[in-house]
Design an enzyme around this catalytic site. Structure first.
Site, mmCIF file in Angstrom:
data_model
loop_
_atom_site.group_PDB
_atom_site.id
_atom_site.type_symbol
_atom_site.label_atom_id
_atom_site.label_comp_id
_atom_site.label_asym_id
_atom_site.label_seq_id
_atom_site.Cartn_x
_atom_site.Cartn_y
_atom_site.Cartn_z
ATOM 1 N N CYS A 1 3.968 -0.680 -12.494
ATOM 2 C CA CYS A 1 4.393 0.467 -13.299
ATOM 3 C C CYS A 1 5.554 0.054 -14.205
ATOM 4 C CB CYS A 1 4.756 1.666 -12.427
ATOM 5 S SG CYS A 1 6.002 1.344 -11.176
ATOM 6 N N ALA B 1 0.778 -1.239 0.000
ATOM 7 C CA ALA B 1 0.000 0.000 0.000
ATOM 8 C C ALA B 1 0.805 1.283 0.000
ATOM 9 C CB ALA B 1 -0.955 0.007 1.190
ATOM 10 N N PRO C 1 2.899 4.536 -0.702
ATOM 11 C CA PRO C 1 2.621 5.522 0.359
ATOM 12 C C PRO C 1 1.144 5.779 0.625
ATOM 13 C CG PRO C 1 3.152 6.660 -1.672
ATOM 14 C CD PRO C 1 3.298 5.192 -1.972
ATOM 15 N N GLY C 2 0.237 4.999 0.026
ATOM 16 C CA GLY C 2 -1.167 5.070 0.391
ATOM 17 C C GLY C 2 -2.084 5.807 -0.554
#
Length: 453
Positions: free
Chosen positions: A394, A272, A274-275
């Site tokens: 990514c 997760a 940095p959220g």
């Protein structure tokens, strides 16, 4: 420990700013840029980590922006600058001269990529050499920069900025698009913003932007996405401090569209930090019961800070845990939806992380593929029948994306996939692949997997 003059935390860059504080404007920034780049290029350090330490030592936001711009420009154009040095210097600099070499690259970037006024760039860079204790080499620095000013940096094709193995892999995976990938990856990325629906509509935010004199465009693909043609400091954005806006690329925002959990669902964000993606899901639906998991306990603070700023943590839990080892933290209650934004080569976000060109090795890919497979298998055991798992990276390499998902579906009984539309990029069998720069967004892969009941 703090620096006695500035009151700021002491660190590896403090000595540079202390010694150069009396010099002409811009000199400390060039010195810091050289030091950051020497750490990144010569010692394998992360650009993000080095900038996080160096940037707070500069008081002026313009200096901080210049430091970032210099580092990014050098890493994007490093192959061309290295070739110029090799052509123009009769004897190469030794390995011990890594900071002086980095300063020369910083000088080239000012004249080439950033197109700063030549007189100021030359003067400040030569003064930076002296501030670094390189008085004897200041004349050489001046001569090389003046040559760059007269002749320009010899051109190199964008492909040459990439490690050979990476360039060949991209050409193998994307033969028709490879040249566009190389070129787009070396361009500065636009500033994408995400509108927090709990604070109002995108249309209302666009009106606030217009009133503040900020040019902004709504995306036709991402329902919450706004693109700024001319980036501005986040502190100047209306509502940013209060959580109405967040910085997030369009490709990352589309994760929420692809996942689309039902109201009140139990959701796991398995990697997760940095959220941002967890926060986006909760901004859209505060009724979700979301667990934000990350293996690195030090990064949990970033998730909590993201939730606090955006105001979405009411039904969320933040936990340190290894998603490949559910037995060490999981309570056994199945999740309706799982997001696996897996660790990857980051080859789709080189424009945002240009040090990927410096650090990534072929052996890294093999290790990442193995880790991704373990994550997929472990997360699958925590998914309820009828539930969906979104596998995302990514990366633009098929081994991490299409072929990874193919292998998972072949070995996993009861696993299928739900197709995604053209808005997510190129058809990649069970998933979709956007390449860098397409739709103005980062390179990103999505595959929506279904656990048949």
């Amino acid at each position: 420990m703090t620096n006695a003059r500035s009151g700021k935390p002491a660190g590896p860059y403090t000595a540079y700013t202390a010694h150069t504080a009396h010099t002409a404007p811009g000199v400390p920034t060039r010195v810091l840029a050289a030091r950051v780049l020497a750490q990144v290029i010569g010692r394998g350090r992360s650009l993000k980590a080095e900038l996080a330490t160096a940037l707070p030592t500069l008081d002026d936001s313009r200096d901080r922006a210049l430091l970032e711009a210099l580092c990014f420009a050098v890493l994007r154009r490093r192959a061309a600058y290295d070739a110029a040095l090799a052509q123009w210097m009769p004897r190469p600099l030794s390995v011990r001269e890594d900071e002086l070499r980095a300063l020369l690259l910083v000088g080239f970037a000012q004249l080439d990529a950033l197109e700063l006024p030549a007189h100021a760039a030359l003067s400040a860079t030569v003064d930076a050499a002296r501030a670094m204790g390189r008085d004897r080499q200041a004349g050489m620095v001046n001569a090389l920069l003046r040559r760059a000013q007269r002749e320009g940096i010899p051109p190199l094709p964008p492909r040459d900025a990439f490690p050979l193995w990476m360039a060949e892999k991209i050409e193998q995976d994307w033969p028709d698009e490879a040249e566009a990938v190389f070129s787009a990856s070396l361009q500065a990325a636009p500033l994408w913003l995400r509108v927090n629906r709990q604070h109002g509509s995108r249309e209302a935010m666009l009106q606030q932007m217009e009133a503040a004199g900020i040019a902004a465009e709504a995306s036709s693909i991402g329902a919450d996405a706004i693109r700024l043609p001319v980036p501005v400091a986040v502190t100047a954005l209306p509502g940013f401090a209060g959580g109405a806006l967040s910085v997030q690329d369009l490709s990352a925002q589309q994760v929420a569209d692809a996942l689309a959990p039902r109201p009140g669902a139990r959701v796991l964000d398995a990697c997760a930090a940095p959220g941002g993606k967890s926060a986006h899901l909760l901004e859209r639906d505060p009724t979700l019961h979301l667990l934000a998991l990350d293996i690195d306990a030090r990064r949990l603070k970033r998730i909590s800070e993201t939730f606090a700023r955006t105001g979405v943590g009411q039904n969320a839990k933040v936990l340190a845990g290894d998603a490949t080892d559910p037995a060490s933290w999981w309570d056994g209650q199945l999740f309706d939806t799982i997001l696996l934004d897996a660790p990857c080569s980051a080859t789709g976000i080189i424009r945002r992380q240009p040090d990927v060109l410096v650090h990534r090795r072929p052996t890294d890919i093999d290790a990442l593929i193995a880790l991704q497979a373990r994550l997929l298998d472990a997360c699958w055991t925590m998914l309820a029948p009828g539930g969906t798992l979104l596998y995302a990276t990514c990366s633009i390499l098929r081994d991490e994306n299409q072929f990874q998902v193919e292998a998972f579906l072949q070995r996993t009984r009861g696993a299928g996939f739900l197709p995604l539309g053209e808005a997510y990029g190129h058809d990649s069998w069970a998933g979709r692949q956007r390449l860098p720069g397409e739709d103005g967004a980062d390179g990103f892969f999505y595959a929506r997997l279904l656990k048949k009941g």
